[in-house]
Design an enzyme around this catalytic site. Structure first.
Site, short mmCIF file in Angstrom:
data_model
loop_
_atom_site.label_atom_id
_atom_site.label_comp_id
_atom_site.label_asym_id
_atom_site.label_seq_id
_atom_site.Cartn_x
_atom_site.Cartn_y
_atom_site.Cartn_z
NE ARG A 147 31.20 87.75 31.75
CZ ARG A 147 31.58 87.04 32.81
NH1 ARG A 147 30.69 86.53 33.64
NH2 ARG A 147 32.85 86.83 33.05
CG HIS A 181 28.18 81.20 30.43
ND1 HIS A 181 28.31 81.60 31.74
CD2 HIS A 181 28.77 79.99 30.35
CE1 HIS A 181 28.99 80.67 32.42
NE2 HIS A 181 29.27 79.69 31.59
CB SER A 236 31.33 77.57 29.06
OG SER A 236 31.24 76.57 30.04
#
Lengths: 211, 211
Positions: A40, A43, A16
């Site tokens: 993040r 993500h 990822s």
């Protein structure tokens, strides 16, 4: 029937972040430590383009991380944001407070003529000084926070401002950016997008340096 | 200093949905009842364009709503999705279950060689028949659900499949769409986007007809 998919958590995680770093050119224009938060955030929402709309002060990671290490409480505007915070990453067993759940917010909201989310901000005051504020939902909470700061309320250590929506979200985040004169480190996502997953992801990145 | 923003909850709500309906042309191509879910999904993420990538079976609202009215439990793949569900909207005091929080998931994950999210799906089985499944996070949970259905597991009443991310999310949702032969009503968002706010918004729309 078996589907063909990666089942190993670390492999999922690594792949990822590899994809994110490969597909998010905006990272190149950010300070290295700010990219921790940006990856993040990408993500959390599956959308590399949000990185283009991030706003921040250059000291957000250094000061936000230091505050958490020092034991700063985390104040969230809604339970979903609190739920996204990974407790095991918090460096000093930091308390996560969600005053929105306080029954007094109903009466305060009527009194001040605002939403319950804004009313909850009145209940942030005792813990606000040096806290890390995480807003994942309500524009009115962010506006109200800025108002009480203008009124002289104690300053948080950092503001992760990610309210989402069609009414007031974009405006509240522009107001946060324009309130730089307070000198409070912040990160935000311009426009309508935001939300608890993004806000919590930013806090999780601040909490621990392991990118 | 006072900022200029709408403070009245109903006005915020009404104006949000007015903007959404005005800016989401994809709604015109949907059955009327499916637009209930679509507008709440757009509201949750602040992004009208997601409506273009929604996938659904035409019976999702009729059957999903009926299941909830009949008392069906709601099974969520993560706590954030559960937290986004507005309990007061549930028509039959429906139980919301989150087996991911069960300690047994650690051992099961090792046993089956999968993530804890997929392991939790094993614990869905006792409540799965006729349940409304809400996936807001893990592609592996959606893949695992489809696998156990192929193995003959009891069928849920509906699947709201909104895993998010870069590894497996898009693929798991395509697999859900391709599993139409099971005859299980569903809604999903193609591609990488998804998440707990979107998944919970879809459930909240199913729970109560008030658009």
């Amino acid at each position: 029937m078996q589907y063909d998919y990666i089942r190993e958590p670390q492999a999922i995680y690594d792949e990822s972040f590899r994809q994110i770093r490969a597909e998010t050119p905006a990272l190149a224009g950010m300070p290295e430590d700010v990219t921790d938060l940006a990856v993040r955030i990408v993500h959390a929402c599956g959308e590399p383009k949000v990185a283009e709309d991030l706003g921040w002060s250059d000291d957000i990671v250094r000061k936000g991380r230091a505050a958490l290490v020092d034991g700063a409480p985390v104040i969230v505007d809604c339970r979903m944001a609190g739920d996204g915070i990974i407790a095991s990453r918090l460096p000093a067993d930091n308390t996560v407070l969600c005053p929105l759940t306080d029954e007094r917010t109903y009466a305060i909201a009527k009194e001040i003529g605002n939403t319950r989310s804004a009313a909850a901000v009145e209940l942030w005051k005792p813990d606000l000084e040096g806290a890390v504020v995480v807003i994942g939902n309500a524009p009115t909470a962010l506006f109200r926070l800025l108002e009480i700061l203008h009124e002289g309320a104690p300053k948080p250590a950092a503001i992760l401002g990610f309210p989402v929506g069609f009414v007031g979200a974009a405006e509240s985040k522009e107001a946060l950016i324009e309130a730089a004169h307070f000198g409070i480190p912040y990160m935000t996502l311009r426009g309508r997008r935001g939300g608890s997953a993004i806000a919590a992801a930013a806090l999780n990145a601040l909490a621990k340096n392991n990118q």
